[in-house]
Motif scaffolding. Sequence first.
Motif, PDB file in Angstrom:
ATOM      1  N   GLU A  39       0.981  -1.014  -0.302  1.00 59.34           N
ATOM      2  CA  GLU A  39      -0.062   0.080  -0.182  1.00 59.34           C
ATOM      3  C   GLU A  39       0.875   1.506   0.062  1.00 59.34           C
ATOM      4  O   GLU A  39       0.536   2.182  -0.496  1.00 59.34           O
ATOM      5  N   SER A  40       1.536   1.335   1.050  1.00 58.94           N
ATOM      6  CA  SER A  40       2.802   2.921   0.772  1.00 58.94           C
ATOM      7  C   SER A  40       3.608   2.917  -0.794  1.00 58.94           C
ATOM      8  O   SER A  40       3.634   3.661  -0.620  1.00 58.94           O
ATOM      9  N   TYR A  41       3.798   1.917  -0.950  1.00 59.25           N
ATOM     10  CA  TYR A  41       4.436   2.445  -2.595  1.00 59.25           C
ATOM     11  C   TYR A  41       3.237   2.996  -3.259  1.00 59.25           C
ATOM     12  O   TYR A  41       3.560   3.313  -4.425  1.00 59.25           O
ATOM     13  N   TYR A  42       1.846   1.986  -3.434  1.00 61.41           N
ATOM     14  CA  TYR A  42       1.046   3.351  -4.205  1.00 61.41           C
ATOM     15  C   TYR A  42       0.676   4.149  -3.709  1.00 61.41           C
ATOM     16  O   TYR A  42       0.417   5.435  -4.251  1.00 61.41           O
ATOM     17  N   GLU A  43       0.831   4.466  -2.472  1.00 62.20           N
ATOM     18  CA  GLU A  43       0.391   5.798  -1.399  1.00 62.20           C
ATOM     19  C   GLU A  43       1.888   6.660  -2.641  1.00 62.20           C
ATOM     20  O   GLU A  43       1.304   7.970  -3.155  1.00 62.20           O
ATOM     21  N   LYS A  44       2.624   6.377  -2.764  1.00 63.93           N
ATOM     22  CA  LYS A  44       3.162   7.047  -2.740  1.00 63.93           C
ATOM     23  C   LYS A  44       4.044   7.423  -3.837  1.00 63.93           C
ATOM     24  O   LYS A  44       4.208   8.959  -4.723  1.00 63.93           O
ATOM     25  N   ILE A  83       1.256   6.952  -6.945  1.00 66.79           N
ATOM     26  CA  ILE A  83       0.184   6.505  -7.148  1.00 66.79           C
ATOM     27  C   ILE A  83      -0.789   7.992  -6.632  1.00 66.79           C
ATOM     28  O   ILE A  83      -1.559   8.606  -6.952  1.00 66.79           O
ATOM     29  N   ASN A  84      -1.822   7.517  -5.111  1.00 70.90           N
ATOM     30  CA  ASN A  84      -2.197   8.582  -5.034  1.00 70.90           C
ATOM     31  C   ASN A  84      -2.287   9.673  -4.108  1.00 70.90           C
ATOM     32  O   ASN A  84      -2.963  10.676  -4.479  1.00 70.90           O
ATOM     33  N   GLN A  85      -0.279   9.739  -4.190  1.00 68.96           N
ATOM     34  CA  GLN A  85      -0.185  11.288  -3.914  1.00 68.96           C
ATOM     35  C   GLN A  85      -0.501  12.765  -4.950  1.00 68.96           C
ATOM     36  O   GLN A  85      -0.660  13.648  -4.749  1.00 68.96           O
ATOM     37  N   CYS A  98      -6.293  13.765 -11.438  1.00 67.09           N
ATOM     38  CA  CYS A  98      -6.478  13.127 -13.552  1.00 67.09           C
ATOM     39  C   CYS A  98      -5.686  12.673 -14.082  1.00 67.09           C
ATOM     40  O   CYS A  98      -5.471  11.641 -14.644  1.00 67.09           O
ATOM     41  N   LEU A  99      -3.620  12.375 -13.166  1.00 67.91           N
ATOM     42  CA  LEU A  99      -2.803  11.413 -13.492  1.00 67.91           C
ATOM     43  C   LEU A  99      -2.566  10.563 -12.974  1.00 67.91           C
ATOM     44  O   LEU A  99      -1.372   9.916 -12.996  1.00 67.91           O
ATOM     45  N   VAL A 100      -3.397  10.005 -12.497  1.00 68.22           N
ATOM     46  CA  VAL A 100      -3.728   9.049 -11.400  1.00 68.22           C
ATOM     47  C   VAL A 100      -4.113   7.624 -12.421  1.00 68.22           C
ATOM     48  O   VAL A 100      -2.684   7.032 -12.236  1.00 68.22           O
ATOM     49  N   PRO A 101      -4.810   7.691 -13.508  1.00 66.20           N
ATOM     50  CA  PRO A 101      -4.601   6.666 -13.991  1.00 66.20           C
ATOM     51  C   PRO A 101      -3.075   6.676 -15.013  1.00 66.20           C
ATOM     52  O   PRO A 101      -2.569   5.393 -14.853  1.00 66.20           O
ATOM     53  N   MET A 102      -2.322   7.626 -15.474  1.00 67.67           N
ATOM     54  CA  MET A 102      -1.334   7.448 -16.069  1.00 67.67           C
ATOM     55  C   MET A 102      -0.610   7.032 -15.265  1.00 67.67           C
ATOM     56  O   MET A 102       0.393   6.310 -15.450  1.00 67.67           O
ATOM     57  N   ALA A 103      -0.596   7.492 -14.148  1.00 68.96           N
ATOM     58  CA  ALA A 103       0.642   7.281 -12.546  1.00 68.96           C
ATOM     59  C   ALA A 103       0.450   5.296 -12.794  1.00 68.96           C
ATOM     60  O   ALA A 103       1.265   4.679 -12.565  1.00 68.96           O
ATOM     61  N   ARG A 104      -0.540   5.358 -12.472  1.00 69.96           N
ATOM     62  CA  ARG A 104      -1.576   3.774 -12.031  1.00 69.96           C
ATOM     63  C   ARG A 104      -0.383   3.074 -13.340  1.00 69.96           C
ATOM     64  O   ARG A 104       0.384   1.754 -13.112  1.00 69.96           O
TER      65      ARG A 104
END
Length: 465
Positions: free
Chosen positions: A243-248, A250-252, A263-269
């Motif tokens: 989770e911490s990796y995703y948080e750092k 993507i979710n940030q 709006c940049l979350v999907p691209m980061a993901r």
Amino acid sequence: MKMVSGEVSKTKDTILSIVGEIGDQGNEGNNEITNDVYYELPPPPDFVQEQIQEEPGKTNFEQAEWVDPNSNYYASAHTEGVQDTYEDVEYFSSYSKMSIHHEMVFDKRRTAVYFHAISKSKDFFKDKVVLDVGCGTGILSCFCAKAGAKRVYAVDASDMAYNAELVVERNGLGDIVKVMKGKLEHIAFPEYVDIIVSEWIGSFLIFESMLESVIYARDHLLKPGGVLFPSKAALYFGPVNVESYYEKHINQWENVFGLDMSCLVPMAREELLENKTIRNYYIENSTAVLDKPITLRVLDLNKITIKDLSKTVSNFDFKIPNGKFHGFAAWFSIWFENLDNNLADRPSTLEKDDFIYYVINKEGELVAKDYKHDQMDKGLTPKFFELKSNTLELSTAPGDGDTHWKQVLFLHPVEKHINNQDEKTSISGTIRVCQNYHYRRHWFVELSVSCKTKPTHHYYEKYLI
Ligand SMILES: C[S@@+](CC[C@H](N)C(=O)[O-])C[C@H]1O[C@@H](n2cnc3c(N)ncnc32)[C@H](O)[C@@H]1O
């Protein structure tokens, strides 16, 4: 590269003088790779001993026709042919830079384990002849010299060998440490050694395939009964919730200095989960590992062969709790044996049947740890051999402390939320690790996975390390 031809029948003195020359070139600050030295390698120890008995001081290297042209040894010793399958030019150029050595030397847990293993083994190093395979800045060679070694051969094919010589001289160890610039497999040594020290470890333990050079050194240069530092290693693999990796990563994006950048979350993901890409990440909390790991590979350095190393296949069947499942992580431990006894006080919590061994803690300190035999198989670094009380372990498992190797993540193509009522969910499959035939410092990791969710989800991924 300069070829020293017609040098196949040398007396010990001639070879010693060439070794001297190799060392001297470093002093001149000559920064070109021109001094790889090619000879027939000397024959194995028992063969030499017989020769020496017959004709003291003279070894007939012409009889040394034991390098099998079809073996991997031959391949690694003669990469300058049609193809450089070990990418030596690129590989050794990268090790000529200070920055890569900075990353290693100031990785405090990494350097501490070598420092303690060597400097706390004074009884063992006293008057011994040591070979440091890939000496880099010369740091481990200097540790060995300070621990009482009689002579240390510090070998490196990169230009860092010149810097190693500066370090050796600056520390007044020039009489003990002989720096030799060149690929280990190309150098003739004037004697066999009692101890091989090497930091050959790459990401996922085996990336870079430098271990092959250590195996080569063991088989060609180590005296019978000689010792390797480290002597054992193991690679582990387990399911994780990172989770911490995703948080750092993507979710940030969701809130950046008060801006909504979600709006940049999907691209980061998408970028993060791109197929075939492994990630190095330090998992701070061991609870991120969702089940007991499998021991993917054990390496007893006294026995392992290059052929054994080239392929690993293992099945797994993890049972994971409800919640997020992001994929898998791999980490490793290395062990040094033969340390002096009584390095630290026996912890007061120790019971009669417990024994102590040593670990490098998060801060890079050597600490004694009490260990019960029935714990050998537990935890994130299960032991595959009987621990002795004079053993020191460096673990790179989640929660045990950061290193520059971190852990390797094999992320699942989609973030999975497991919800299987009260039951744990089975994540089973096969992992296969194969050396890349053309670029032998690289490895393929293939994962074939079945997640027994409803419906069952199967996937296959091939990663390149
Ligand atoms: C991981 S670094 C370790 C450096 C140093 N021993 C330390 O602990 O900081 C590995 C070093 O080994 C050298 N090396 C790798 N394979 C080698 C080989 N076959 N012959 C000579 N040097 C080699 C590389 O150039 C690199 O400097």
